[in-house]
Design an enzyme around this catalytic site. Structure first.
Site, PDB file in Angstrom:
ATOM      1  N   ASP A  60      35.958  34.428  39.895  1.00  0.00           N
ATOM      2  CA  ASP A  60      35.521  35.553  39.053  1.00  0.00           C
ATOM      3  C   ASP A  60      36.675  36.097  38.209  1.00  0.00           C
ATOM      4  O   ASP A  60      36.467  36.878  37.295  1.00  0.00           O
ATOM      5  CB  ASP A  60      34.930  36.667  39.921  1.00  0.00           C
ATOM      6  CG  ASP A  60      35.894  37.111  41.012  1.00  0.00           C
ATOM      7  OD1 ASP A  60      35.598  36.864  42.194  1.00  0.00           O
ATOM      8  OD2 ASP A  60      36.977  37.645  40.675  1.00  0.00           O
ATOM      9  N   ASP A  97      41.218  34.010  48.051  1.00  0.00           N
ATOM     10  CA  ASP A  97      40.123  34.872  47.575  1.00  0.00           C
ATOM     11  C   ASP A  97      38.836  34.056  47.648  1.00  0.00           C
ATOM     12  O   ASP A  97      38.244  33.673  46.642  1.00  0.00           O
ATOM     13  CB  ASP A  97      40.419  35.316  46.144  1.00  0.00           C
ATOM     14  CG  ASP A  97      39.347  36.247  45.593  1.00  0.00           C
ATOM     15  OD1 ASP A  97      39.300  36.420  44.358  1.00  0.00           O
ATOM     16  OD2 ASP A  97      38.528  36.743  46.396  1.00  0.00           O
ATOM     17  N   SER A  98      38.430  33.774  48.887  1.00  0.00           N
ATOM     18  CA  SER A  98      37.334  32.817  49.109  1.00  0.00           C
ATOM     19  C   SER A  98      36.014  33.522  49.396  1.00  0.00           C
ATOM     20  O   SER A  98      35.978  34.727  49.674  1.00  0.00           O
ATOM     21  CB  SER A  98      37.688  31.968  50.337  1.00  0.00           C
ATOM     22  OG  SER A  98      37.618  32.791  51.495  1.00  0.00           O
ATOM     23  N   PRO A 157      30.964  26.102  51.164  1.00  0.00           N
ATOM     24  CA  PRO A 157      32.235  25.521  50.731  1.00  0.00           C
ATOM     25  C   PRO A 157      33.455  26.311  51.211  1.00  0.00           C
ATOM     26  O   PRO A 157      34.538  25.762  51.345  1.00  0.00           O
ATOM     27  CB  PRO A 157      32.141  25.551  49.210  1.00  0.00           C
ATOM     28  CG  PRO A 157      31.122  26.597  48.880  1.00  0.00           C
ATOM     29  CD  PRO A 157      30.132  26.545  50.017  1.00  0.00           C
TER      30      PRO A 157
HETATM   31  N1  SAM Z   1      35.499  38.717  46.763  1.00  0.00           N
HETATM   32  C1  SAM Z   1      34.707  37.700  47.274  1.00  0.00           C
HETATM   33  C2  SAM Z   1      34.524  37.867  48.743  1.00  0.00           C
HETATM   34  O1  SAM Z   1      35.284  38.604  49.347  1.00  0.00           O
HETATM   35  O2  SAM Z   1      33.595  37.343  49.299  1.00  0.00           O
HETATM   36  C3  SAM Z   1      35.252  36.361  46.866  1.00  0.00           C
HETATM   37  C4  SAM Z   1      34.988  36.139  45.474  1.00  0.00           C
HETATM   38  S1  SAM Z   1      35.413  34.606  44.753  1.00  0.00           S
HETATM   39  C5  SAM Z   1      34.107  34.521  43.619  1.00  0.00           C
HETATM   40  C6  SAM Z   1      35.082  33.349  45.903  1.00  0.00           C
HETATM   41  C7  SAM Z   1      35.281  31.965  45.293  1.00  0.00           C
HETATM   42  O3  SAM Z   1      35.701  31.013  46.299  1.00  0.00           O
HETATM   43  C8  SAM Z   1      34.005  31.375  44.673  1.00  0.00           C
HETATM   44  O4  SAM Z   1      34.164  31.262  43.280  1.00  0.00           O
HETATM   45  C9  SAM Z   1      33.851  30.005  45.355  1.00  0.00           C
HETATM   46  O5  SAM Z   1      33.380  29.001  44.504  1.00  0.00           O
HETATM   47  C10 SAM Z   1      35.304  29.741  45.802  1.00  0.00           C
HETATM   48  N2  SAM Z   1      35.426  28.760  46.879  1.00  0.00           N
HETATM   49  C11 SAM Z   1      34.627  28.623  47.975  1.00  0.00           C
HETATM   50  N3  SAM Z   1      35.037  27.581  48.734  1.00  0.00           N
HETATM   51  C12 SAM Z   1      36.118  27.047  48.095  1.00  0.00           C
HETATM   52  C13 SAM Z   1      36.997  25.947  48.385  1.00  0.00           C
HETATM   53  N4  SAM Z   1      36.824  25.198  49.486  1.00  0.00           N
HETATM   54  N5  SAM Z   1      38.020  25.699  47.531  1.00  0.00           N
HETATM   55  C14 SAM Z   1      38.207  26.473  46.419  1.00  0.00           C
HETATM   56  N6  SAM Z   1      37.397  27.523  46.076  1.00  0.00           N
HETATM   57  C15 SAM Z   1      36.382  27.800  46.908  1.00  0.00           C
END
Ligand code: SAM
Length: 288
Positions: A88, A161-162, A168
């Site tokens: 984001d 920040d996952s 995933p």
């Molecule tokens: N603030 C949020 C929360 O606390 O739940 C997190 C926001 S951020 C949008 C999370 C991001 O992590 C997503 O865009 C998602 O696609 C990414 N993500 C999830 N698994 C991942 C992985 N294995 N490697 C890289 N990015 C990943």
């Protein structure tokens, strides 16, 4: 017809959070998750992944300012930073406000999240994705840190920040991921992970913090209550190879905050220090 989004508690179905959907900006099944972007009268534009609210225009600063400014000002000299996830752009935008930062590498598994955020969530990411200090990588964070360890200059700071540990994002709460992150950190470097809301998801803190403690000499948790994250305080974990890196004098934080010249709506040096004071129900999960 008024539409309402739905979010259910995966584990127990114990509660249901619904936000009014005034307008759907985008809805898609990406290669990795279900993406929904919609407008809500209270939170403004809302990004949900797999039905779980990730960030909103109105309260994103609670989360992003505490994720970023606490470790950057605790460290004091972050030049090279890595964000795993963060599609984001909110954490990236806060990070790039620090004048001493040389490079920010962002490793995001789902390019669609970045594309839609650049188009629809400018209030959160601003011009961050256009910044010349950015190295953008579309990859699974687990595979990338394993691949890059020992092959590139180490980072002063790694921010995870996952999404929560489902889908995933699950691999970003594992022992091998933390071990590889430890191998990518410079001397005195810090790792910060998001550990969700312990009242509703205690396992998103208890297990990962134990794995962190097996790969880092010192860990400390701090909290912030994000309005759109139901269940009270959410917790971040900060890890380092030296305990001294986790505590900073208030006077030092004030001097660094003033020197950085960053305007904030949540973060202050006093809020920083207070966030590490944990109520016993959270401390019990960490010490378990
Ligand atoms: N603030 C949020 C929360 O606390 O739940 C997190 C926001 S951020 C949008 C999370 C991001 O992590 C997503 O865009 C998602 O696609 C990414 N993500 C999830 N698994 C991942 C992985 N294995 N490697 C890289 N990015 C990943």
């Amino acid at each position: 017809m008024t539409a309402w989004s739905e979010e259910t508690d995966r584990e127990t179905e114990a509660w249901r959070l619904q936000l009014r959907v005034e307008r759907v900006l985008h809805q898609a099944k990406t290669d990795h998750q279900d993406l929904l972007l919609f407008e809500n009268p209270l939170f403004g534009r809302v990004l949900a992944l797999d039905g779980i609210v990730q960030t909103t225009e109105r309260d994103e600063f609670f989360y992003h300012e505490m994720l970023v400014h606490v470790p950057v000002l605790a460290h004091g000299a972050v030049e090279r930073a890595l964000i795993v996830g963060g599609g984001d752009g909110g954490a990236l935008e806060e990070l790039l406000k620090h004048p001493g930062l040389h490079t920010a590498t962002l490793v995001e598994i789902d390019e669609s999240v970045i594309d839609f955020s650049k188009t629809h969530l400018k209030a959160i990411c601003g011009q961050a994705f256009e910044d010349p200090r950015l190295e953008l990588v579309i990859a699974d964070g687990l595979a990338w840190v394993a691949e890059e360890k020992g092959k590139r200059a180490p980072f002063d700071l790694i921010l995870v920040d996952s999404t929560d540990p489902v889908g995933p994002g699950e691999v970003l709460f594992t022992e091998s991921f933390y071990a590889d992150c430890a191998g990518l950190l410079a001397e005195g470097g810090l790792l910060v992970t998001q550990n969700a809301v312990p009242f509703t998801e205690p396992e998103s803190l208890a297990k990962p913090i134990a794995a962190l403690s097996r790969n880092f000499a010192a860990t400390a948790c701090y909290r912030v209550a994000v309005p759109s994250f139901f269940g009270g305080d959410m917790v971040f974990s900060m890890a380092a190879q030296h305990a001294a890196a986790l505590t900073t004098e208030t006077a030092t934080l004030e001097q660094r905050f003033a020197a950085a010249g960053i305007k904030t709506r949540y973060y202050t040096p006093a809020v920083h220090q207070g966030a590490f004071a944990l109520p016993p129900y959270i401390a019990a999960l960490i010490d378990a």
